[in-house]
Scaffold this active site. Structure first.
Site, mmCIF file in Angstrom:
data_model
loop_
_atom_site.group_PDB
_atom_site.id
_atom_site.type_symbol
_atom_site.label_atom_id
_atom_site.label_comp_id
_atom_site.label_asym_id
_atom_site.label_seq_id
_atom_site.Cartn_x
_atom_site.Cartn_y
_atom_site.Cartn_z
ATOM 1 C CG HIS A 81 -2.048 0.893 1.209
ATOM 2 N ND1 HIS A 81 -2.003 2.124 0.609
ATOM 3 C CD2 HIS A 81 -3.305 0.756 1.682
ATOM 4 C CE1 HIS A 81 -3.174 2.706 0.728
ATOM 5 N NE2 HIS A 81 -3.987 1.898 1.387
ATOM 6 C CE LYS A 105 -5.846 9.105 -10.387
ATOM 7 N NZ LYS A 105 -5.514 10.156 -11.368
#
Length: 917
Positions: A145, A575
């Site tokens: 991550h 996004k």
């Protein structure tokens, strides 16, 4: 007091106790004035959050502004640690309630394996289970991550505290034992308080590998084999045909960590080799430990119990010459197995000591064969109960994990493959400028080269660093297949896949290193396109149809059992097009892919690139799988698990086991009971689909107009959020942006989402929905509201979509977001954009309540409401502190203490929100 309140009193008690012990640690370390200051802020935050006391908010703001830098850091640490402790308490309470449910013999809960299996038997589909498991494949895939904020040392402290809380629930303690437990909790919290929250140096890839593998220690290596055993027992209790049956290996936990090089130049061939060796060492060390324990348990004397001839032969081959075990054949056999496994560890990892004359195992199936000898001997001599203990779990572990532990995926961007192939063609075929060719020309050139026996690479040529690195990676994969088996690196994923040539370019690179044989059309890894943007999702089905129409590509699939995996990108599509349109385009892409694959008779496996937050495709996994279109699961599914979500789901073994079960249960139900899911009811299906298309179009325009079409929005984003500070954190091995720019297009989806979560706006998880519903109702005044309510009631996809948005809105706070907006220097820009956001937020809340009939957010989810009630009074002050710190920092007070304070606040808010990035 209502029943739920009675049940939750234990949670409240745990939180109070942990908070009190943390307060004691703060008082002892910082003194009474610091403690009283922190406590004053806590009380103000509780008054405002729980009693909606407006005066308390003003007092809170004044109190925080009056703090010195040192006092601010102290307060930030205190509230951050409390969020961590609240997480522990909530996890333990969930385990407590689950155990109480099982002990009481209550009906199985939705999402449990017993619930799913019971539904299948009740539906008369028991016979279908055998064929389901023969072909099933369920795989959560751990990924590094880029915005993971929690240190491994902090996780270790949390697990120690969790074990002590669990001990109190499971053991009836004497007064002395209870006192000792309390003291140990206090020591654990003091240790936590004294442990640094932030990293002082940036993570390397191998640090990320070590972090990811730690969850195997805690959970995966032990809990996954137990899941298999539990399911086998469950099936045998319902149907005698399953007695002594062993399920195929339908579930594995995969990884990207150490193989994902999309935008990460630090993942090299050497890193890949180190990752695979580290994984092998991890699993072999586990096996060796289990063998030692097993040998200590199987102290069976031959004079008291017979053994099989193969077992006796295995014992005789052992180098164990101890006179104390001469009549203990099982121990001697296990000693011999242990010695061979030690030799294997030396061969694969260069660690340990190999005894003279002891040969390593060539592959995991040889180890399994020896363990099977032990198992068969026990069963054939009336000791079946002994075979079903540790030995059973170890045999399953060897089947599932082999010598490579976790299947490691490769991932790279299609642009990189394109450039590498272009350079290879330029060197081997002067005059051919591959990058100048159109798509059909590229396909023709690639197919001709794939059909040719020649290689493009030459040992005498000099290639660019990028091309050399890519070829080295693929050569390292071939080495790994020889050393660990093909299951060690089974997949090659193509980011930003947008054409058939993107697939063929990878095929050509595989051919160059011997992972694809042109003469037999065999390929040793799965070539997997990742469709990420809205345009790519729309084009994906046609791309696959074109590829399936190529005889060469069909030949490659024949060597992979006529199965093709397709990965769908949730983060980048969100996004790119916003929450609503992303979800809808993913859904439509799945429907069209199912149709294409059925036409060409190719088996489809979907890989869902879900993030932790709803803005990146997150949300409850069970509902998400059940909400897939009909035919999209087919017993096979892979999905990513990322960063903070891995910690939340798998750090605690019991919670981890539950999450693994949920994935299997949902896959069983989605595959075998499709009538309980998915498509809108036939009577209204076409209308629902049309309505969703209309909603999506409006939401897409609203989102893109704000994010990509508004002058100054990029400036607004960088000034009103902590994105600049996130980019500077020591939180991952890769940069926040794909390029050295501030453009939103280049920014990775994870820091994009985390930045909006930090300022409590959560914009990627809802923006555009309010406008879409308003426009739909205006266009359909007579029945629009009824249609939308019907979609919510009858269509699991739409239900899941709104449920996730509900959770995002519940974690948002428009008033706090307004404080962050004040960081934008240009007042006109700030007012213009935040007014639009606030208006859309109000419209979205109204739309959600209109459709669901709720009076308040998360009305149907008392567990989430409880969590918000418990933790938000401790997150709110962190937001206020963060704003104040950002003001000071951006005004020039940029010393180390200021930077530390900002980073601490980011850590604390992320911990409190949990699934925020």
């Amino acid at each position: 007091m209502q029943m739920n309140e009675v049940k939750d009193e234990l949670l409240s008690s745990d939180i109070r106790q942990l908070g009190r012990l943390l307060g004691d640690a703060i008082r002892n370390h910082l003194g009474d004035p610091a403690f009283e200051r922190i406590e004053h802020v806590r009380q103000l935050a509780i008054r405002f959050r729980r009693d909606n006391d407006v005066a308390a908010r003003a007092q809170l703001s004044d109190a925080l502004q009056a703090l010195s830098q040192e006092e601010t850091t102290q307060l930030t640490r205190a509230f951050s640690y409390f969020s961590l402790l609240a997480n522990i308490a909530e996890d333990q309470h969930h385990i407590r309630r689950t155990r109480a449910h099982l002990i009481a013999g209550s009906p199985p809960r939705q999402g449990s394996l017993s619930h799913a299996v019971g539904n299948v038997f009740d539906a008369g589909k028991a016979d279908a289970l055998a064929s389901f498991f023969e072909d099933a494949f369920v795989s959560p895939v751990f990924t590094a991550h880029p915005t993971e904020v929690q240190r491994k040392s902090i996780q270790n402290c949390q697990m120690a505290i969790a074990r002590l809380l669990s001990e109190r629930d499971r053991v009836q303690m004497t007064p002395e034992e209870a006192e000792q437990n309390e003291e140990a909790l206090g020591r654990g919290i003091v240790t936590l308080w004294q442990t640094r929250l932030l990293r002082t140096s940036k993570l390397s890839v191998m640090d990320e590998v070590a972090n990811g593998l730690s969850f195997y220690d805690h959970t995966i290596l032990r809990e996954l084999p137990k899941l298999y055993s539990s399911l086998e027992t469950m099936l045998a209790q319902r149907d005698a045909r399953w007695e002594d049956a062993e399920l195929p290996n339908f579930m594995k936990v995969g990884s990207w960590i150490g193989g994902d090089r999309d935008g990460n130049p630090f993942v090299t061939a050497d890193i890949l080799r180190s990752t695979l060796q580290t994984q092998a060492d991890k699993v072999l060390d586990f096996y060796l430990g289990e063998l030692r324990k097993l040998a200590s348990q199987l102290s069976l004397a031959q004079i008291l119990n017979a053994c099989s001839e193969p077992l006796r032969a295995l014992a005789e081959r052992s180098a164990d010459a101890s006179p104390h075990r001469v009549d203990e054949p099982y121990r001697r056999a296990l000693h011999g197995i242990h010695a061979r496994l030690e030799a294997t560890r030396v061969a694969l990892c260069g660690k340990g000591k190999q005894a003279d004359g002891v040969q390593p195992y060539a592959a995991a199936f040889e180890l399994l064969a020896d363990l099977d000898v032990v198992q068969h001997s026990l069963v054939s001599n009336g000791l079946r109960a002994l075979a079903r203990g540790r030995l059973r779990q170890l045999r399953r572990a060897v089947k599932v994990f082999g010598f490579s532990l976790a299947p490691l995926d490769l991932r790279q961007n299609s642009d990189v493959h394109e450039r590498v192939v272009g350079e290879l063609f330029a060197g081997a075929q002067p005059g051919l400028v591959y990058l100048d060719l159109d798509e059909e020309q590229r396909i023709a050139v690639l197919l001709a080269e794939l059909e040719s026996p020649r290689l493009l690479t030459s040992p005498y040529a000099q290639y660019s660093e990028e091309t050399t690195s890519e070829l080295d990676i693929f050569r390292a994969v071939r080495e790994a297949h020889v050393k660990y088996g093909r299951e060690s690196v089974p997949n090659c994923i193509i980011s930003k896949a947008a054409s058939v040539s993107d697939l063929l370019e990878v095929a050509l690179l595989l051919k160059e290193v011997g992972l694809l044989r042109q003469d037999s059309r065999e390929v040793d890894v799965n070539i997997i396109p990742l469709f990420e943007t809205i345009d790519d999702l729309r084009a994906g089905p046609a791309i696959m149809a074109r590829a399936f129409g190529l005889p060469f590509y069909r030949g490659l699939l024949a060597s992979r059992a006529d199965q093709q995996e397709v990965m769908l990108g949730y983060s980048d599509s969100n996004k790119d097009g916003g929450f609503l349109t992303s979800g809808w385009e993913l859904y439509k892409a799945e429907i069209e892919l199912v149709t294409v694959f059925k036409e060409y008779q190719i088996k489809l496996r979907l890989f869902h690139g879900r993030g932790g937050s709803v803005g990146r495709g997150g949300g409850p996994s069970y509902e998400a799988i059940l909400a897939q279109p009909a035919g999209a699961v087919q017993g096979q599914i892979r999905l990513t698990e990322q960063g903070e979500v891995i910690t939340a789901k798998y750090a605690n073994p019991e919670v981890g086991r539950r999450n693994l079960e949920v994935l299997v249960a949902a896959t069983i139900q989605s595959t075998l009971l499709p009538q309980a899911q998915l498509q809108p009811k036939a009577s209204a299906g076409a209308g629902h689909l049309a309505a969703m298309e209309e909603l999506s179009g409006t939401a897409l325009n609203a989102y893109r107009d704000l994010v990509y079409g508004t002058d100054g929005f990029e400036q607004y984003f960088w000034e009103s959020t902590v994105i600049a500070e996130i980019a500077a954190l020591n939180i991952g091995s890769r940069p926040a942006s794909r390029k050295k720019s501030t453009s939103i297009e280049d920014l990775r989806a994870i820091p994009w989402v985390l930045s909006w979560a930090q300022c409590r706006l959560m914009l990627p998880g809802w923006f555009g929905f309010g406008s879409a519903v308003q426009a739909y109702l205006a266009a359909h005044p007579a029945d629009g509201a009824d249609v939308l309510r019907g979609m919510y009631t009858d269509w699991p996809f739409f239900t899941s979509l709104l449920s996730n948005m509900d959770m995002v809105l519940a974690k948002s706070d428009i008033a706090i977001a307004g404080k962050y907006a004040e960081l934008v220097k240009d007042k006109a820009l700030r007012d213009a954009i935040f007014t639009r956001i606030r208006t859309e937020y109000a419209a979205t809340l109204d739309a959600l309540k209109l459709i669901t009939g709720q009076q308040e957010l998360q009305q149907a989810n008392p567990l989430m409401q409880r969590s918000i009630r418990n933790r938000f009074p401790y997150i709110d002050p962190l937001n206020h502190v963060q704003v104040e710190l950002l003001k000071r920092f951006r005004e020039g007070k940029q010393d180390a203490a200021a930077r530390t304070g900002i980073h601490l606040s980011i850590n604390g808010i992320a911990a409190g929100l949990r699934n925020s990035g």
